[in-house]
Write a protein that holds these residues in place. Sequence first.
Motif, PDB file in Angstrom:
ATOM      1  N   SER A 130     -13.394   1.921   9.342  1.00 43.62           N
ATOM      2  CA  SER A 130     -12.940   0.946   8.594  1.00 43.62           C
ATOM      3  C   SER A 130     -11.604   0.850   9.306  1.00 43.62           C
ATOM      4  O   SER A 130     -10.897   1.833  10.165  1.00 43.62           O
ATOM      5  CB  SER A 130     -12.984   1.085   7.122  1.00 43.62           C
ATOM      6  N   ILE A 131     -11.437  -0.408   9.528  1.00 45.15           N
ATOM      7  CA  ILE A 131      -9.668  -0.835  10.260  1.00 45.15           C
ATOM      8  C   ILE A 131      -9.086  -0.683   8.927  1.00 45.15           C
ATOM      9  O   ILE A 131      -9.344  -1.923   8.113  1.00 45.15           O
ATOM     10  CB  ILE A 131     -10.320  -1.580  11.034  1.00 45.15           C
ATOM     11  N   ILE A 132      -8.116  -0.374   8.842  1.00 50.60           N
ATOM     12  CA  ILE A 132      -6.790  -0.688   8.089  1.00 50.60           C
ATOM     13  C   ILE A 132      -5.572  -1.404   8.619  1.00 50.60           C
ATOM     14  O   ILE A 132      -5.001  -1.709   9.723  1.00 50.60           O
ATOM     15  CB  ILE A 132      -5.810   0.918   7.671  1.00 50.60           C
ATOM     16  N   ARG A 133      -4.713  -2.070   8.103  1.00 46.98           N
ATOM     17  CA  ARG A 133      -3.318  -3.154   8.104  1.00 46.98           C
ATOM     18  C   ARG A 133      -3.135  -3.259   7.045  1.00 46.98           C
ATOM     19  O   ARG A 133      -3.344  -3.799   6.323  1.00 46.98           O
ATOM     20  CB  ARG A 133      -4.340  -4.249   8.816  1.00 46.98           C
ATOM     21  N   GLU A 134      -1.723  -2.734   7.405  1.00 47.18           N
ATOM     22  CA  GLU A 134      -0.937  -3.236   6.279  1.00 47.18           C
ATOM     23  C   GLU A 134      -1.569  -2.824   4.648  1.00 47.18           C
ATOM     24  O   GLU A 134      -1.335  -3.312   3.896  1.00 47.18           O
ATOM     25  CB  GLU A 134      -0.160  -4.590   5.889  1.00 47.18           C
ATOM     26  N   GLY A 135      -1.438  -1.442   5.148  1.00 47.39           N
ATOM     27  CA  GLY A 135      -1.768  -1.017   3.437  1.00 47.39           C
ATOM     28  C   GLY A 135      -3.486  -1.269   3.275  1.00 47.39           C
ATOM     29  O   GLY A 135      -3.994  -1.352   1.820  1.00 47.39           O
ATOM     30  N   ARG A 136      -4.393  -2.317   3.406  1.00 45.29           N
ATOM     31  CA  ARG A 136      -5.127  -2.052   3.343  1.00 45.29           C
ATOM     32  C   ARG A 136      -6.586  -2.441   4.183  1.00 45.29           C
ATOM     33  O   ARG A 136      -6.140  -2.940   5.136  1.00 45.29           O
ATOM     34  CB  ARG A 136      -5.573  -3.566   2.294  1.00 45.29           C
ATOM     35  N   ILE A 137      -8.026  -1.941   3.349  1.00 46.50           N
ATOM     36  CA  ILE A 137      -8.455  -2.578   4.957  1.00 46.50           C
ATOM     37  C   ILE A 137      -9.175  -3.910   5.053  1.00 46.50           C
ATOM     38  O   ILE A 137      -9.321  -4.620   3.294  1.00 46.50           O
ATOM     39  CB  ILE A 137     -10.256  -1.459   4.461  1.00 46.50           C
ATOM     40  N   VAL A 138      -9.611  -4.153   6.484  1.00 45.61           N
ATOM     41  CA  VAL A 138      -9.701  -5.504   6.627  1.00 45.61           C
ATOM     42  C   VAL A 138     -11.028  -5.846   7.210  1.00 45.61           C
ATOM     43  O   VAL A 138     -11.681  -6.726   7.686  1.00 45.61           O
ATOM     44  CB  VAL A 138      -8.748  -6.042   7.400  1.00 45.61           C
ATOM     45  N   GLU A 139     -12.017  -4.536   7.548  1.00 46.75           N
ATOM     46  CA  GLU A 139     -13.184  -4.490   7.909  1.00 46.75           C
ATOM     47  C   GLU A 139     -13.690  -3.044   8.252  1.00 46.75           C
ATOM     48  O   GLU A 139     -12.789  -2.177   8.650  1.00 46.75           O
ATOM     49  CB  GLU A 139     -12.751  -4.263   9.658  1.00 46.75           C
ATOM     50  N   THR A 140     -14.859  -2.759   7.938  1.00 43.29           N
ATOM     51  CA  THR A 140     -15.606  -2.234   7.324  1.00 43.29           C
ATOM     52  C   THR A 140     -16.978  -1.756   7.497  1.00 43.29           C
ATOM     53  O   THR A 140     -17.510  -3.034   7.319  1.00 43.29           O
ATOM     54  CB  THR A 140     -15.378  -1.368   6.157  1.00 43.29           C
TER      55      THR A 140
END
Length: 318
Positions: free
Chosen positions: A203-213
């Motif tokens: 899972s890729i996290i950006r600015e406090g939310r998952i953007v891809e998984t």
Amino acid sequence: MISTRGLTKTYGRVHALDGLDLEVEAGQVHGFLGPNGAGKSTTIRILLGLARKSGGEASVFGEEPWHAASRLHRRIAYVPGDVSVWPNLSGGEAIDFLARLRGAHTKDPAYRTEKLRLMEAFQFDPQKKGRSYSKGNRQKVALVAAFAVPADLYILDEPTSGLDPLMEVMFRREITRVRDAGATVLLSSHIMSEVEQLCDRLSIIREGRIVETGTLAELRHLTRTEISFDASSAEALAGIPDAHDGTVTEGRARFTVDSDRVAGVLPELARRSVEGLRVEPPSLEELFLRHYGDDLNALENGHGAATRRERKEQEALK
């Protein structure tokens, strides 16, 4: 094993987590990928019951971590990215103390055998006092303590920080061992090769939310595959379907194609009897930069080192 829904964590006006949805399935190594400041460590602290969520849901083994931390920690092995040790305890004493906190009997022959094996594998001297250890050796204390006592879930937050390449190889072997034994691993890292080699899903996290998984194979469709072959002129690229960014340099023709279109391109290349064909699927780094490329461009263009997330934090501190 781990589930979050709309998880939020705020510090004043700063949103450290902003609706994070994360699922970690049993028996897998799940990569948790993002740069420093993206929210990885905050998520882990909530999962361990060390920080209280501001909103949303979080569960580990089906329980809410803040209220069930003591029970959960009996089944969890945790390695932080920056380990502190007791200055007057030897490394061996610190390992035993951490093991006892998780319910291990340190005089048990099985534990002693496993601890000795791990100390030899990580080339760790247990006789020195904690105050004399380097960052890498402090990291080894936590790693040996974590792997010496079997756990259902391993939560690892930048666990190879400070380790040399040989010790990173030993770490990867231990991860493979515990996964094969049926354990689940949440591996937080910003090291692309580490995640790519070890993880079943990421899972890729950006600015406090998952953007891809998804699995790496599932996510590779998000970017393009590079295809190259031997060629002497740009004419070699003419008429290839779905080709993008074609170039010919140093006797090689190169172009990219959407990953789900590769199968349609290969018959055309076979018809042309190209030589030296090479197909390179997108790397994890390319997937990562798909979401963080604008921050990198800002740094390269001299717009300052602060990402949007860091700027929010700076504004909140004013």
